[in-house]
Motif scaffolding. Structure first.
Motif, short mmCIF file in Angstrom:
data_model
loop_
_atom_site.label_atom_id
_atom_site.label_comp_id
_atom_site.label_asym_id
_atom_site.label_seq_id
_atom_site.Cartn_x
_atom_site.Cartn_y
_atom_site.Cartn_z
N VAL A 112 0.69 -1.28 0.32
CA VAL A 112 0.35 -0.25 0.69
C VAL A 112 0.95 1.25 0.04
O VAL A 112 1.74 1.54 0.59
CB VAL A 112 -1.19 -0.30 1.26
CG1 VAL A 112 -1.90 0.56 1.09
CG2 VAL A 112 -1.85 -1.46 1.15
N ARG A 113 0.56 2.03 -1.00
CA ARG A 113 2.11 3.32 -1.05
C ARG A 113 1.13 4.04 -0.70
O ARG A 113 1.27 5.79 0.11
CB ARG A 113 2.25 3.66 -2.40
CG ARG A 113 1.16 3.91 -3.58
CD ARG A 113 1.44 4.35 -4.75
NE ARG A 113 2.04 5.20 -4.64
CZ ARG A 113 2.46 6.07 -5.79
NH1 ARG A 113 2.47 5.93 -7.27
NH2 ARG A 113 3.09 8.09 -5.51
N ALA A 114 -0.43 3.95 -0.91
CA ALA A 114 -1.57 5.34 -0.16
C ALA A 114 -3.11 4.83 0.24
O ALA A 114 -3.27 3.64 -0.60
CB ALA A 114 -1.84 6.77 -1.71
N MET A 115 -3.53 5.37 0.60
CA MET A 115 -4.85 4.75 0.90
C MET A 115 -5.84 6.04 1.17
O MET A 115 -5.91 6.94 0.82
CB MET A 115 -5.08 4.92 2.16
CG MET A 115 -5.07 3.28 3.38
SD MET A 115 -4.65 2.83 4.79
CE MET A 115 -4.52 4.26 5.23
N VAL A 116 -7.75 5.15 0.55
CA VAL A 116 -8.83 6.57 0.83
C VAL A 116 -9.34 5.62 2.04
O VAL A 116 -9.56 4.46 1.77
CB VAL A 116 -8.70 5.72 -0.22
CG1 VAL A 116 -10.80 6.75 -0.68
CG2 VAL A 116 -8.44 6.81 -1.72
N LEU A 117 -9.82 6.59 2.16
CA LEU A 117 -9.97 5.58 4.30
C LEU A 117 -12.22 6.79 4.37
O LEU A 117 -11.91 7.65 4.24
CB LEU A 117 -9.66 6.77 5.62
CG LEU A 117 -8.27 6.20 5.70
CD1 LEU A 117 -7.84 6.60 6.79
CD2 LEU A 117 -8.45 4.38 5.61
N LEU A 203 -6.28 9.78 2.09
CA LEU A 203 -7.20 11.00 1.84
C LEU A 203 -8.57 10.05 2.82
O LEU A 203 -8.80 8.88 2.41
CB LEU A 203 -7.74 10.76 -0.04
CG LEU A 203 -9.37 11.14 -0.16
CD1 LEU A 203 -9.35 12.80 -0.12
CD2 LEU A 203 -9.27 11.06 -1.65
N GLY A 204 -9.19 11.19 3.64
CA GLY A 204 -10.59 10.75 3.75
C GLY A 204 -11.82 11.35 3.31
O GLY A 204 -11.96 12.18 2.82
N LEU A 256 -6.08 10.43 -6.99
CA LEU A 256 -5.06 10.22 -7.43
C LEU A 256 -3.91 10.57 -8.16
O LEU A 256 -2.49 10.55 -8.50
CB LEU A 256 -5.69 8.93 -8.68
CG LEU A 256 -6.48 7.70 -7.81
CD1 LEU A 256 -7.52 7.51 -8.59
CD2 LEU A 256 -5.49 6.77 -7.17
N ARG A 257 -3.92 11.70 -8.58
CA ARG A 257 -3.45 11.96 -9.70
C ARG A 257 -1.88 12.82 -9.01
O ARG A 257 -0.75 13.17 -8.59
CB ARG A 257 -3.65 13.24 -10.13
CG ARG A 257 -4.66 13.13 -11.34
CD ARG A 257 -4.96 14.25 -12.21
NE ARG A 257 -5.93 13.13 -13.14
CZ ARG A 257 -7.18 13.77 -13.06
NH1 ARG A 257 -8.05 13.65 -12.17
NH2 ARG A 257 -8.00 12.58 -14.55
N GLU A 258 -2.65 13.93 -7.39
CA GLU A 258 -1.66 14.50 -6.41
C GLU A 258 -0.47 13.08 -6.06
O GLU A 258 0.90 13.06 -6.01
CB GLU A 258 -2.69 14.90 -5.71
CG GLU A 258 -2.92 15.78 -5.53
CD GLU A 258 -3.17 17.11 -4.24
OE1 GLU A 258 -3.23 16.72 -3.55
OE2 GLU A 258 -4.71 17.75 -4.60
#
Length: 264
Positions: A112-117, A203-204, A256-258
């Motif tokens: 996991v490189r980034a998470m959307v909660l 990102l929440g 996703l772009r950021e």
């Protein structure tokens, strides 16, 4: 229908998009299957490898005797990503799916490189609340709580439109054993200490009318990770990806772009 078979669980999954693209993995909420994301996926940037799956006890994945542990649900996600040879994904989880995301990010930094909660928290509800829900399902099936769940899932305008009927049907068609199992997993989970130690882009996402995980709860969870972002989707309940798919996709695409997961 692709099924990944492991020693103790079989997981139904689906892939969309570019098989060689950057991976985006979705994990569903309690009482839903992978169709939860149907309206969002076509609105996302091209070039992504999009994976979604039914957690154990839901959809077309295998059903096991309750209770389940959150550790087993995290392990299922870990097995699936290893099976699909996925690394460095953006993992987007809604409700219990967001708890799975937190557990996986703590356990496997390489996955996991980034998470959307989305519409989730480090701890949801109380042990007593979940035990009451489990007792209701054991006594009367999922149908016994379906109407109350709809009130938490959706805004009043969505309910009045009648568009919730599809989702109510999806809920009551889930395995009662699988639903109870996942209730037990949520009941026993508190990721406060674990999530506070994470250092990755987060990102929440919250729905202003969410009766299960109110916006403040989601914001407090995302704020545990330094540098996190938060987005509030108005006039939506616990499933903003269903009520407001265009807005949801816009917020997710921007994230996703950021993080460099798609071209700007």
């Amino acid at each position: 229908m692709p099924i990944a078979k492991f020693d103790h669980v079989s997981l139904h999954y689906r892939e969309d998009g570019d098989p060689n693209g950057e991976p985006l993995v979705f994990s569903n909420s309690l009482g839903t299957d992978l169709r939860l994301w149907d309206s969002v996926i076509p609105l996302l940037p091209k070039g992504l490898r999009i994976v979604r799956y039914d957690k154990r006890g839901h959809g077309s994945s295998s059903v096991h005797d309750a209770p389940y542990s959150m550790g087993s649900l995290v392990r299922d996600a870990e097995l699936l990503l290893d099976f699909l040879k996925i690394r460095d994904c953006v993992f987007a989880g809604l409700s219990i799916g967001g708890m799975i995301a937190q557990g996986l990010a703590v356990k496997r930094h390489d996955l996991v490189r980034a998470m959307v909660l989305s519409n989730t928290a480090v701890k949801i509800g109380t042990v007593g609340m979940w035990q009451d829900r489990i007792s209701m399902v054991r006594a009367g099936g999922i149908e016994a709580l379906a109407d109350a769940v709809m009130e938490r899932w959706f805004s009043q305008s969505f309910l009045k439109s009648g568009r919730h009927a599809f989702w109510r049907n999806m809920l009551v068609e889930q395995s009662a054993q699988g639903y109870i199992g996942c209730c037990a997993a949520i009941s026993g989970t508190d990721f406060l200490a674990a999530t506070s130690g994470l250092r990755l882009p987060v990102l929440g996402i919250a729905g202003s009318e969410d009766g299960s995980t109110p916006p403040d709860m989601v914001r407090e969870t995302s704020d545990l990770v330094p540098g996190s972002q938060f987005a509030l989707i108005r006039d939506a309940g616990h499933l903003p990806c269903v009520e407001k798919p265009e807005e949801y996709a816009k917020v997710l695409s921007g994230f996703l772009r950021e993080v460099g997961h798609v071209e700007t």
